[in-house]
Design an enzyme around this catalytic site. Structure first.
Site, PDB file in Angstrom:
ATOM      1  N   SER A  76       0.808  -1.215   0.000  1.00 54.27           N
ATOM      2  CA  SER A  76       0.000   0.000   0.000  1.00 54.27           C
ATOM      3  C   SER A  76       0.844   1.270   0.000  1.00 54.27           C
ATOM      4  CB  SER A  76      -0.946   0.007   1.200  1.00 54.27           C
ATOM      5  OG  SER A  76      -0.212  -0.013   2.399  1.00 54.27           O
ATOM      6  N   HIS A 102       1.549   3.745   7.008  1.00 55.09           N
ATOM      7  CA  HIS A 102       0.938   4.678   6.073  1.00 55.09           C
ATOM      8  C   HIS A 102       1.365   6.105   6.374  1.00 55.09           C
ATOM      9  CE1 HIS A 102      -2.665   2.040   4.586  1.00 55.09           C
ATOM     10  NE2 HIS A 102      -1.523   1.691   4.047  1.00 55.09           N
ATOM     11  N   ASP A 144      -7.593   5.993   5.210  1.00 54.10           N
ATOM     12  CA  ASP A 144      -7.688   4.786   6.034  1.00 54.10           C
ATOM     13  C   ASP A 144      -8.929   4.704   6.917  1.00 54.10           C
ATOM     14  OD1 ASP A 144      -5.330   4.161   4.947  1.00 54.10           O
ATOM     15  OD2 ASP A 144      -4.114   4.456   6.726  1.00 54.10           O
TER      16      ASP A 144
END
Lengths: 228, 172
Positions: free
Chosen positions: B49, B90, B115
Site C-alpha cells: 500500500s 501509512h 484509512d
C-alpha cells in the site's frame, strides 16, 4: 564437514559485511550531494466551499473546501543515484477558529494534504503503479538515463485538488488565514528518509518559497450552482 | 564426529555460547527499543500500500520520539488500530489540532482512499498514542526472509533443524 561449514559461514559473514558497508557508503553519499530546492509560485486560483457527504451511505452533511492552485517548482537537485522517488505534497494549513474549539486562534493548527504526487526516479520507474501505456511513456522519457533531474521541474496550472478537505467539526466555510504549503519527502534506495527542512543543514539548503499568500475560504456555494 | 555429545564440558560451553548469542540479539533489540522509544523499532513491510516507496520485505527503521517537532503531516507512521494488533505503515495526510490529542488521518500512497475504513468501528481518527513510530530509515529487501518464514512454515523447521545439526556437529 567441519571446515566446509565454517567456510560457508565465513564467506556469508564477509558478504553481509561488504553489503552493509557499501549500503552505508551509498546512504552517506546523500549528505554529500548539494540540494537547493526552490518554489517559484504557489498560489490559489479558485477556492470554493461545497456541501457534501463523507461517503455514499452517510447521512451526515459536511462542508468541503475545493482549492484549485497553480504551482511552479524546481526540485531537480533532489534526484541523485540514491533517489527512489520524491513524494511532493501540498497542504492547506489554518489556525483553529475560536468558535469551534473555544481556544484562542493560532494555538491549534490544522493541516490537510490537498494534492500529492509521486515522482519516481528512472531507476524506480518499473515500480510505479500506473497503466501500461503511461508506464511505457514514463520509461521512454528517461531512456538511457539513470538520473533524470528534469523530473523535479513542476509546472502546474489551475490544478484541481485531489482531496477535498473538511474539519472534524464538519465546518470549514469562512475560515480565515489559510495558507498552502509545498512539502517533499525524498525516498532513498537505502538510507535515511528526508523531508523539506526550514533551515540549511550542511549542503542541503532549505526549501525556498513554498508558501502561498494567506487566503480565506468563502461561504458555501448555493446548491443550484454547486458542482463537485 | 559426535565428540561434543561425549564431552559434557564442551557441550555445556556450546550451550552457553548459543545462549549468549540469543541474549545479545535480544538485548540489542530491546536496547534499540529504549533508544527509539518504540515497542518495535524495526518493522518489515508486509503490504504494497506504500508502493513504489516500500515493497514487501523492505526493512523500516522507526523513531518514536518528538524531540524537535510533533508528528506532522507527511510523515510515514506505523500505527496499530484500536484493539487490533496489526501494524500498518501509512502516511499522515491530515492533522487537526496540536499535542497528544491531535486528530490524525493516514493514507497509503498507493491507495485511492484514506484509512477511515481500516480504523476500528467508531474510530474516525488516530491520536499520537496509536502510533508506534515514524519511519526514518530504509533498508531494502532484507526483511523478506521473515515473510518467507511466515508464509512457508516448513522453512522454519528446516532452518532450526540445520542450525541444530550444525551445533551438534561443529566442534569449537
Amino acid at each position: 564437514m567441519y571446515s566446509s561449514i565454517v567456510r560457508a559461514q565465513n564467506s556469508f559473514g564477509f558478504f553481509t559485511t561488504v553489503v552493509f558497508v557499501v549500503a552505508s557508503l551509498i546512504a552517506v553519499s546523500d549528505l554529500l550531494t548539494p540540494r537547493a530546492p526552490a518554489v517559484g509560485t504557489l498560489k490559489t486560483t479558485n477556492v470554493q466551499v461545497v456541501r457534501g457527504r463523507p461517503h455514499y451511505y452517510s447521512s451526515k452533511k459536511e462542508e468541503y473546501a475545493v482549492i484549485k492552485f497553480s504551482l511552479d517548482a524546481d526540485l531537480s537537485s533532489l534526484f541523485t543515484w540514491n533517489t527512489k522517488q520524491v513524494f511532493v505534497y501540498v497542504t492547506a494549513e489554518w489556525p483553529a477558529t475560536p468558535a469551534v474549539t473555544g481556544t484562542p486562534s493560532n494555538t491549534t493548527l490544522n493541516q490537510a494534504v490537498i494534492w500529492d504526487t509521486i515522482i519516481t526516479a528512472p531507476s524506480a520507474d518499473h515500480l510505479a503503479n500506473i497503466g501500461p501505456a503511461a508506464l511505457k511513456k514514463l520509461q521512454k522519457s528517461a531512456a538511457g538515463k539513470s538520473i533524470d533531474p528534469s523530473r523535479g521541474k513542476l509546472s502546474i496550472k489551475n490544478q484541481r485538488p485531489k482531496y477535498q478537505i473538511t474539519h472534524p467539526s464538519g465546518k470549514i466555510a469562512e475560515t480565515d488565514n489559510v495558507v498552502l504549503k509545498l512539502h517533499y519527502n525524498v525516498q532513498p534506495w537505502v538510507g535515511l528518509l528526508t523531508w523539506n527542512q526550514d533551515v540549511d543543514i550542511g549542503l542541503w539548503k532549505q526549501l525556498k518559497g513554498g508558501l502561498s499568500k494567506k487566503f480565506s475560504l468563502p461561504a458555501i456555494k448555493k446548491k443550484a450552482d454547486a458542482k463537485v | 564426529m559426535f565428540s561434543s555429545l561425549q564431552n559434557p564440558r564442551q557441550a555445556a560451553a556450546q550451550l552457553m555460547n548459543f545462549g549468549l548469542i540469543l541474549s545479545t540479539a535480544f538485548m540489542m533489540w530491546k536496547g534499540l527499543s529504549v533508544i527509539t522509544d518504540s515497542p518495535s523499532p524495526i518493522v518489515v513491510v508486509l503490504s504494497g500500500s506504500m508502493e513504489p516507496a516500500f515493497q514487501r520485505g523492505d526493512l523500516l527503521v522507526l523513531w518514536n520520539r518528538n524531540l524537535y517537532s510533533e508528528t506532522n503531516v507527511g510523515e510515514i507512521v506505523v500505527y496499530n488500530v484500536k484493539d487490533k494488533d496489526i501494524p500498518i505503515v501509512h502516511r499522515v495526510v491530515r492533522k487537526f489540532g496540536i499535542g497528544p490529542d491531535a486528530k490524525l488521518l493516514t493514507k497509503g500512497d498507493n491507495n485511492l482512499s484514506d484509512d477511515t475504513e481500516l480504523y476500528a468501528r467508531g474510530q474516525d481518527y488516530l491520536v499520537r498514542k496509536d502510533i508506534i513510530g515514524s519511519v526514518v530509515g530504509f533498508i531494502p529487501f532484507v526483511g523478506y526472509v521473515t515473510i518467507m518464514l511466515s508464509e512457508h512454515p516448513w522453512l522454519k523447521t528446516a532452518m532450526l533443524g540445520i542450525m541444530g545439526l550444525v551445533v551438534v556437529l561443529q566442534r569449537e
